[in-house]
Design an enzyme around this catalytic site. Structure first.
Site, PDB file in Angstrom:
ATOM      1  N   ASN A 174       0.827  -1.199   0.000  1.00 52.19           N
ATOM      2  CA  ASN A 174       0.000   0.000   0.000  1.00 52.19           C
ATOM      3  C   ASN A 174       0.865   1.253   0.000  1.00 52.19           C
ATOM      4  O   ASN A 174       2.041   1.212   0.341  1.00 52.19           O
ATOM      5  CB  ASN A 174      -0.917   0.011   1.231  1.00 52.19           C
ATOM      6  N   TYR A 196       7.367  -0.237  -2.099  1.00 51.45           N
ATOM      7  CA  TYR A 196       6.644  -0.386  -3.360  1.00 51.45           C
ATOM      8  C   TYR A 196       5.144  -0.176  -3.176  1.00 51.45           C
ATOM      9  O   TYR A 196       4.575  -0.445  -2.110  1.00 51.45           O
ATOM     10  CB  TYR A 196       6.863  -1.789  -3.937  1.00 51.45           C
ATOM     11  N   GLU A 206       8.680   4.220  -7.960  1.00 48.54           N
ATOM     12  CA  GLU A 206       8.865   5.647  -8.214  1.00 48.54           C
ATOM     13  C   GLU A 206       8.468   5.963  -9.650  1.00 48.54           C
ATOM     14  O   GLU A 206       8.724   5.178 -10.572  1.00 48.54           O
ATOM     15  CB  GLU A 206      10.336   6.019  -7.997  1.00 48.54           C
ATOM     16  N   LEU A 228      57.891  20.914   1.657  1.00 48.64           N
ATOM     17  CA  LEU A 228      57.080  20.064   2.508  1.00 48.64           C
ATOM     18  C   LEU A 228      55.707  19.792   1.906  1.00 48.64           C
ATOM     19  O   LEU A 228      55.137  18.725   2.089  1.00 48.64           O
ATOM     20  CB  LEU A 228      56.917  20.707   3.892  1.00 48.64           C
ATOM     21  N   GLU A 237      52.146  21.764  -0.559  1.00 42.86           N
ATOM     22  CA  GLU A 237      51.560  22.946  -1.185  1.00 42.86           C
ATOM     23  C   GLU A 237      50.054  22.893  -1.033  1.00 42.86           C
ATOM     24  O   GLU A 237      49.455  21.826  -0.851  1.00 42.86           O
ATOM     25  CB  GLU A 237      51.940  23.039  -2.660  1.00 42.86           C
ATOM     26  N   GLN A 257      46.237  25.432  -1.918  1.00 44.34           N
ATOM     27  CA  GLN A 257      45.549  26.170  -2.968  1.00 44.34           C
ATOM     28  C   GLN A 257      46.180  27.532  -3.214  1.00 44.34           C
ATOM     29  O   GLN A 257      46.162  28.047  -4.330  1.00 44.34           O
ATOM     30  CB  GLN A 257      44.078  26.330  -2.585  1.00 44.34           C
ATOM     31  N   VAL A 314      54.606  25.267   1.361  1.00 46.36           N
ATOM     32  CA  VAL A 314      55.295  25.186   2.649  1.00 46.36           C
ATOM     33  C   VAL A 314      56.670  24.573   2.392  1.00 46.36           C
ATOM     34  O   VAL A 314      56.777  23.492   1.797  1.00 46.36           O
ATOM     35  CB  VAL A 314      54.511  24.321   3.654  1.00 46.36           C
ATOM     36  N   ASP A 366      41.786  20.093  12.976  1.00 46.97           N
ATOM     37  CA  ASP A 366      42.513  19.088  12.197  1.00 46.97           C
ATOM     38  C   ASP A 366      43.595  18.436  13.039  1.00 46.97           C
ATOM     39  O   ASP A 366      44.717  18.232  12.587  1.00 46.97           O
ATOM     40  CB  ASP A 366      43.112  19.722  10.938  1.00 46.97           C
TER      41      ASP A 366
END
Length: 841
Positions: free
Chosen positions: A217, A261, A368, A552, A554, A556, A560, A695
């Site tokens: 249903n 369903y 669906e 070390l 990089e 964006q 470093v 972090d």
């Protein structure tokens, strides 16, 4: 073009954008309701005051317009006139002006800077698609009372299961006795682009299988039922949830077999077809219909053999004739898997569709039904907007690999449909360009309105109930006033974000781009009275004194580098964090901002310098000086000779009590505990200043001869790229170290740093031999965060390392407590590690 099962875009995105999504790489037709969770504008003001009304108000300062989540205008909330009785007849109403798919709601009491005492412990929801017929929301088990707030300040998010499609929503606060209540609210979801407002279908049947009954249903249908027909509502045929191959197994928890369903028996129905009628708000041009059907033919279930559709351009107009007949080749459907069936509708114009689905076996099960269509509103746009060079682009084909029914009608209709599709595609391109320019302009304005010491981080939300705490103590950062528009988990926002990034909440923390693109430290805007607020300016170091050693990493916006200062004693302005032996060079890490970095990146770089200059603790990497008199901008920090803790430990084995048995470097359990204690000490210092690291991990701790110091280089190193999960090409998140509330709500606090410390401690006691949750994919880690949120006992914890005593493992488990308020403080952790842990060996 729009999808009848809804696209996940924010309010500002026009319906036509769904075409681009559907014609892009994967041709995904149905939407994922789990991602339709944008805040719709109560908190950020996108919903105007005129669209917020109420049955009554206590006073002008508590009228409906003050019922916005996490805002404190007036007296801090909407409060109805008089007391609320248990029956609950007072309501707060929000008019969204257009149909929206609503996935969750948020509520909050009247805090009013600590003076408010009123909140609603429970409430009811009613919604309407037309302003006339009102429907009471009920959960999947028929309960209509929603649990609310326990205090005045926490935001409680309630997942709407099932979700609803509505234009207007009313909140009815409830009380178990006569009492005063106040309410602030937010709605989360996205625009219901396709305009389907109701479908009519026969009531589903019950399939009897050995040992079970399968109820097929439409249990979430919100319309009416008479004489075996459901009409005037929406339900599971457009909820975005696709059923699996085995229809007896459902994707929802604690529901009955067959829930995914809607199914009919040819014998019980007494006819050879199932008639389903679809009613839309306005006329639309329909190009395809996709039906997700079960095909478990071993149990008498098959997809339909053909479909016949009639089209009615308007409510008062006649049905089209003849019917469009689309056969489905059953020889291609021997596989018992469920599948989507693509049906070309030939660009027909209709406001109402009536389709007959013909049985191919004893049962027909559909999960669906979605449409690829476009509102006729877009057909009225001037043709001068269309660039001639775009006329060569054909309309998008149906999804690859799907069974496609054949159209028995004339090719003329198909040709007309293709031409219409081409025109609509061109219009879509124009709209996208205009839309991007609009948001770019709006984003620029919003960013310009922010003060120099304040940036915003936008977050996102999960499902079920989530509590966002808006208070703080001495051990926690200041409150995070939320402003829903999507991820880190919330939606409309200030500044507005592109639709690809959900925004569900905001945190007033300083989030700097820096060199890596998203630097580690997140702190509240410091008042002048904050510790270190009057720190002396850092010395300008001559660039020629820096001797390059190695790169070390990089990010964006820059790189470093590991450098040496050969004769640090020759730099009288250099403030040493420790005594340097004569004739010995000083290792330093140099963050270099690219000369072509944006103005925002440069400003953030200088803010990061200012912030890091205030961090003076034996267990925090120290900022020694800067090079900012000319480009490129540089900041110079100390660096530890033994590198980062992750690499240091991964090259060692734990010293066995019987002594070393090979030549591999070893480390003892007491040494590990000493290192962990130093990290806890550094984090205790950060938390005392309400600094949130975001972090913390072994890769972000550096090892010296006698000291461990916390740093923030990990994100910029390619070596640790696998530790970060990239969201839609934008943010990178260390999800395996993040608390569940960080992943699901973007809520970063000292308590979430405590969670990360528990993971870091686990890494150390495992001597960094594997990644946390190494047996789980990134997506499974995110799913596990959802299990912490649902708190049904199915969450997965990191296992106890072999060397870890039970008492120490219990400390880790307390760091991963679902309730952030009961996680230990860093002061307690430091005390435990220095006084108790050594006795557990």
């Amino acid at each position: 073009m729009a999808l009848t099962t809804l696209r996940v875009f924010p309010v500002a995105v026009v319906t036509i954008l769904a075409v681009l999504a559907s014609s892009a790489e994967e041709h995904e037709w149905h939407f994922d309701p789990a991602q339709c969770r944008y805040a719709l504008g109560m908190e950020d003001g996108t919903i105007p005051d005129s669209d917020i009304t109420a049955s009554s108000a206590w006073s002008d300062s508590t009228e409906a317009k003050h019922g916005r989540l996490s805002t404190g205008e007036g007296d801090g909330a909407w409060c109805p006139l008089g007391s609320v009785f248990p029956s609950g007849s007072e309501y707060l109403q929000i008019d969204l002006r257009r149909l929206h798919f609503l996935a969750l709601v948020g509520t909050q009491g009247r805090h009013a800077d600590g003076h408010g005492q009123e909140f609603a412990r429970s409430y009811r929801l009613r919604y309407s698609r037309d302003g006339e017929k009102w429907i009471t929301w009920k959960d999947r088990w028929g309960q209509d009372v929603v649990s609310g707030n326990e205090n005045t300040y926490d935001v409680v998010l309630k997942d709407l299961g099932p979700p609803i499609v509505a234009r207007m929503v009313r909140f009815y606060p409830l009380a178990d006795r006569v009492m005063s209540v106040c309410l602030r609210v937010e709605l989360y979801g996205c625009l219901w682009n396709d305009g389907l407002k109701a479908y009519t279908a026969p009531v589903g049947h019950v399939m009897q299988l050995p040992g079970m009954s399968v109820y097929l249903n439409d249990s979430t249908y919100d319309g009416s039922t008479e004489q075996g027909i459901q009409f005037g509502g929406l339900g599971q045929l457009c909820d975005g949830v696709l059923g699996g191959d085995d229809f007896t197994k459902t994707k929802e928890l604690r529901v009955w077999p067959g829930y995914d369903y809607l199914g009919w028996s040819r014998e019980a129905l007494g006819q050879g077809s199932v008639d389903i009628e679809f009613h839309f708000e306005k006329p639309r041009v329909f190009h395809h219909m996709q039906v997700h059907s079960n095909n478990r033919h071993t149990q008498g279930v098959r997809v339909f053999s053909k479909v016949e559709c009639l089209f009615k351009p308007g409510i008062l107009q006649p049905w089209s004739s003849p019917a469009l007949t689309l056969p489905v080749p059953l020889e291609d459907l021997k596989d018992p898997s469920s599948r989507p069936i693509s049906l070309p509708l030939g660009g027909r114009l209709a406001q109402i569709l009536r389709c007959k689905f013909y049985f191919a076996d004893r049962w027909l099960l559909i999960s669906e039904i979605s449409f690829l269509s476009v509102s006729t509103t877009f057909l009225l746009m001037p043709s001068s907007f269309v660039h001639p060079s775009l006329l060569q682009n054909p309309p998008p084909p149906p999804p690859a690999g799907l069974p496609v029914a054949k159209d028995d009608s004339s090719n003329t209709a198909i040709l007309i449909g293709c031409l219409v599709g081409i025109i609509l595609l061109l219009l879509a391109v124009i709209v996208v360009i205009l839309w991007r320019q609009y948001w770019k302009k709006l984003l620029g304005k919003a960013q310009g309105s922010l003060s120099s010491d304040e940036l915003r981080v936008h977050l996102s939300v999960p499902s079920d109930n989530v509590v966002i705490n808006n208070t703080h103590t001495q051990d926690e950062p200041p409150p995070y006033p939320g402003s829903p528009p999507y991820p880190s988990l919330s939606p409309p926002v200030s500044p507005p974000m592109p639709p690809s990034v959900p925004h569900y909440a905001e945190a007033d923390i300083v989030s700097l781009q820096g060199v890596s693109g998203n630097n580690t430290y997140a702190v509240p805007a410091l008042a002048s009275s904050s510790p270190g607020a009057d720190a002396a300016p850092l010395p300008e170091l001559p660039r020629q004194c820096l001797i390059f050693k190695e790169k070390l990493g990089e990010g964006q916006f820059g790189e470093v580098h590991l450098c040496e200062i050969e004769s640090p004693q020759d730099l009288p302005t250099l403030e040493f964090p420790f005594n340097v032996r004569k004739g010995r060079p000083l290792l330093v890490a140099v963050k270099i901002l690219r000369p072509d970095a944006s103005k925002n990146a440069r400003n953030d770089f200088l803010k990061e310098v200012k912030i890091l200059s205030r961090l003076k603790d034996p267990n925090i990497i120290r900022l020694l000086g800067v090079c900012v008199s000319s480009d490129p901008l540089c900041m110079v920090t100390e660096y530890m000779e033994c590198g980062d803790l992750n690499q240091y430990l991964s090259q060692r084995v734990l010293l066995d009590k019987t002594g070393p048995s090979h030549n591999t470097p070893t480390i003892s359990y007491p040494a590990l505990i000493s290192m962990a204690s130093q990290i806890a000490s550094g984090m205790k210092f950060l938390s005392s200043l309400n600094f949130v690291h975001r972090d913390l991990a072994t890769r972000n701790c550096l090892v010296g001869e006698r000291h461990i110091k916390i740093a923030d280089f990990g994100m910029s190193r390619n070596l640790y790229a696998g530790d970060y999960y990239r969201i839609q090409g934008r943010a990178v998140l260390p999800i395996r170290w993040m608390a569940w509330e960080c992943i699901l709500m973007g809520k970063f606090t000292t308590a979430s740093d405590v969670w990360a410390f528990g993971v870091t401690l686990w890494e150390m006691l495992s001597v960094c031999q594997e990644q946390p949750y190494s047996t789980l994919t990134d997506e499974q880690v995110i799913d596990n965060a959802g299990e912490f949120f649902r708190d049904q006992g199915r969450q997965v914890y990191l296992s106890r390392p072999a060397v870890c005593p039970q008492g120490l493992y219990e400390l880790m488990l307390s760091c991963w407590n679902r309730d952030c308020k009961v996680r230990p403080s860093f002061a307690y952790i430091h005390s435990f590690l220095t006084e108790d842990a050594m006795n557990m060996v």
